[in-house]
Design a protein around this motif. Structure first.
Motif, PDB file in Angstrom:
ATOM      1  N   ALA A 286      45.435  79.129  29.105  1.00 42.72           N
ATOM      2  CA  ALA A 286      44.458  78.164  28.593  1.00 42.72           C
ATOM      3  C   ALA A 286      43.712  77.507  29.746  1.00 42.72           C
ATOM      4  CB  ALA A 286      45.165  77.112  27.748  1.00 42.72           C
ATOM      5  N   GLU A 287      42.424  77.274  29.558  1.00 41.69           N
ATOM      6  CA  GLU A 287      41.628  76.638  30.599  1.00 41.69           C
ATOM      7  C   GLU A 287      42.056  75.194  30.831  1.00 41.69           C
ATOM      8  OE1 GLU A 287      39.615  78.350  32.385  1.00 41.69           O
ATOM      9  OE2 GLU A 287      39.833  80.147  31.145  1.00 41.69           O
ATOM     10  N   VAL A 288      42.431  74.510  29.750  1.00 47.40           N
ATOM     11  CA  VAL A 288      42.846  73.106  29.846  1.00 47.40           C
ATOM     12  C   VAL A 288      44.058  72.878  28.944  1.00 47.40           C
ATOM     13  CG1 VAL A 288      42.193  70.684  29.507  1.00 47.40           C
ATOM     14  CG2 VAL A 288      40.486  72.332  30.319  1.00 47.40           C
ATOM     15  N   ILE A 289      45.006  72.110  29.435  1.00 46.20           N
ATOM     16  CA  ILE A 289      46.196  71.721  28.665  1.00 46.20           C
ATOM     17  C   ILE A 289      46.273  70.198  28.661  1.00 46.20           C
ATOM     18  CG2 ILE A 289      48.715  71.840  28.494  1.00 46.20           C
ATOM     19  CD1 ILE A 289      48.568  74.456  30.116  1.00 46.20           C
ATOM     20  N   LEU A 290      46.374  69.628  27.482  1.00 47.98           N
ATOM     21  CA  LEU A 290      46.568  68.188  27.333  1.00 47.98           C
ATOM     22  C   LEU A 290      47.873  67.952  26.596  1.00 47.98           C
ATOM     23  CD1 LEU A 290      42.986  67.116  26.126  1.00 47.98           C
ATOM     24  CD2 LEU A 290      43.875  67.051  28.465  1.00 47.98           C
ATOM     25  N   ALA A 291      48.748  67.136  27.164  1.00 50.01           N
ATOM     26  CA  ALA A 291      50.041  66.886  26.528  1.00 50.01           C
ATOM     27  C   ALA A 291      50.441  65.428  26.684  1.00 50.01           C
ATOM     28  CB  ALA A 291      51.116  67.787  27.136  1.00 50.01           C
ATOM     29  N   VAL A 343      48.272  62.915  35.933  1.00 47.18           N
ATOM     30  CA  VAL A 343      48.993  62.126  34.937  1.00 47.18           C
ATOM     31  C   VAL A 343      48.179  60.850  34.728  1.00 47.18           C
ATOM     32  CG1 VAL A 343      51.149  60.974  34.338  1.00 47.18           C
ATOM     33  CG2 VAL A 343      51.199  63.062  35.713  1.00 47.18           C
ATOM     34  N   VAL A 344      47.707  60.644  33.507  1.00 47.41           N
ATOM     35  CA  VAL A 344      46.816  59.515  33.243  1.00 47.41           C
ATOM     36  C   VAL A 344      47.373  58.661  32.119  1.00 47.41           C
ATOM     37  CG1 VAL A 344      44.782  60.795  34.002  1.00 47.41           C
ATOM     38  CG2 VAL A 344      45.410  60.820  31.583  1.00 47.41           C
ATOM     39  N   LEU A 358      49.551  64.195  30.283  1.00 47.60           N
ATOM     40  CA  LEU A 358      49.436  65.216  31.317  1.00 47.60           C
ATOM     41  C   LEU A 358      48.149  65.987  31.060  1.00 47.60           C
ATOM     42  CD1 LEU A 358      53.099  66.613  31.296  1.00 47.60           C
ATOM     43  CD2 LEU A 358      52.172  64.763  32.686  1.00 47.60           C
ATOM     44  N   ARG A 359      47.279  66.014  32.042  1.00 52.08           N
ATOM     45  CA  ARG A 359      46.000  66.714  31.905  1.00 52.08           C
ATOM     46  C   ARG A 359      45.954  67.805  32.975  1.00 52.08           C
ATOM     47  NH1 ARG A 359      41.039  62.870  32.242  1.00 52.08           N
ATOM     48  NH2 ARG A 359      41.739  62.696  34.394  1.00 52.08           N
ATOM     49  N   ALA A 360      45.944  69.063  32.525  1.00 49.55           N
ATOM     50  CA  ALA A 360      46.028  70.191  33.457  1.00 49.55           C
ATOM     51  C   ALA A 360      44.840  71.123  33.259  1.00 49.55           C
ATOM     52  CB  ALA A 360      47.333  70.958  33.236  1.00 49.55           C
TER      53      ALA A 360
END
Length: 404
Positions: A286-291, A343-344, A358-360
């Motif tokens: 995935a281009e972006v992972i938000l958790a 980490v925001v 977590l924003r990756a």
């Protein structure tokens, strides 16, 4: 030409009344207390006060000016009037009250009374609207269909008082997503998976951001294991004609869609379900992972290092420490797997204790950086006596890279 009034003598109690009256008449602009009394032992050199608007309410913000720092205190108007009056009676000799009608210069006398001079006004009201100044991606005052449908807004775009926290949460989430939009592909239909979508406030918000604000062609799937919740969400999506949005029943660890996913979202997936979502997202590349992790129990029973006894001897401290350690593992692991990770803060602590996101973003990591991350990961494992975190077990790529 500005004229001053004759001196007026005030009794010790009257400065508080002066401040109270200015606030009650809605003419208060600003106040400054200065020149510490010889008997004062406070460390701050002066105190200033101004009006601010916080959460739809007007408050008075007192700023305490130290030599090298400032501290702030927000008080109700009656509390502020009392505090300013008390400070002027006990800690300071000079007061300068600015109102819309006139300025007051107050000087303490040796006998405990005050000399006051009144001048023409030099400042005009300018309330600092902390909350209202913010420009939301979904603005207040314009009806947003999904927010009206879920009861956050009225039909004319007003935010319901009981849903204001939810309104801010949704907009905060959109700000975070908006920061990564540039990393999403534009040359094809954008595929998004929202694991554990629940009632889907944020899923609908994400759809709104991507389709209405940024005009993406999307295919968004909201996934949850509760059939009744999914059925409700699907009905709302159909009623609002949300193109490219569908909901399915299923578990994170069993979702076997083989097509590439561009954006993976998992908000408040419990305990190791977050790891399952992260692992599947990495496998998809995935281009972006938000958790937003939740209920991080895995390490709570595993941490054994006696040198960390002060952090683990008390249940609540051990739980919080374990949660922080778990998310540190996840952030480091994502870096090892070629994701630039930050980490925001998701939302303010007043709304929920689970406020870490977590924003990756998919981004190749050079060998030197990966080697450093692997060393950090191994050190964490050794320090906490963690043999093999769940994320390693479900993500072979990670296990291979960190293997001794």
């Amino acid at each position: 030409m500005t004229h001053s009034s004759p001196d007026v003598n005030l009794s010790p109690a009257l400065p508080t009344e002066l401040f109270s009256q200015a606030l009650a008449d809605e003419v208060f602009v600003q106040c400054t207390l200065s020149k510490r009394r010889s008997a004062s032992d406070v460390e701050y050199r002066k105190v200033t006060a101004r009006l601010v608007a916080i959460k739809e309410q007007t408050a008075v913000q007192l700023t305490y000016h130290f030599q090298k720092k400032e501290t702030h205190e927000n008080l109700s108007e009656p509390e502020a009037a009392a505090r300013l009056g008390d400070l002027l009676q006990t800690e300071f000799e000079h007061g300068h009250l600015f109102t819309a009608n006139c300025d007051y210069v107050v000087r303490a006398r040796a006998d405990g009374s005050y000399k006051v001079k009144r001048h023409a006004p030099t400042k005009q009201p300018s309330v600092q609207l902390h909350d209202r100044e913010k420009q939301y991606l979904i603005p207040e005052g314009t009806a947003c269909p999904f927010l009206v449908e879920i009861g956050v807004m009225t039909a004319d775009g007003a935010v319901r008082a009981a849903k204001r926290k939810k309104f801010r949460q949704i907009n905060r989430y959109l700000e975070i997503v908006n920061d990564i939009v540039e990393h999403l592909p534009r040359d094809r239909r954008l595929r998004v998976i929202d694991f554990g979508c629940g009632k889907s406030y944020l899923t609908f918000a994400l759809h709104h951001l991507l389709t209405v604000i940024h005009d993406f062609d999307v295919e968004i799937t909201g996934l949850d294991r509760e059939p009744s919740v999914i059925a409700t969400c699907q009905r709302v999506a159909e009623k609002l004609h949300c193109r490219g949005l569908r909901f399915e029943t299923g578990n994170i660890d069993r979702f076997a869609d083989e097509e590439k996913v561009d954006l993976s979202v998992s908000l408040h997936a419990c305990d190791t379900a977050t790891d399952d979502a992260i692992a599947q997202s990495v496998r998809w590349k995935a281009e972006v992972i938000l958790a937003v992790p939740c209920c991080q129990h895995e390490f709570a029973t595993s941490i054994q290092n006696q040198e960390l006894r002060a952090l683990t001897a008390h249940g609540i401290l051990k739980e919080r420490f374990a949660a922080v350690a778990t998310d540190a593992f996840r952030a480091t692991a994502l870096g090892i797997c070629d994701y630039a990770t930050s980490v925001v803060e998701f939302i303010d602590m007043e709304h929920t204790a689970k406020n870490v996101l977590l924003r990756a973003v998919k981004q190749p990591v050079n060998q030197a950086r990966r080697t450093a991350l692997i060393a950090e990961y191994r050190t964490l494992k050794q320090l906490l006596s963690i043999e093999r975190p769940h994320l390693e077990r479900v993500l072979p790529e990670l296990a291979e890279r960190v293997a001794e």
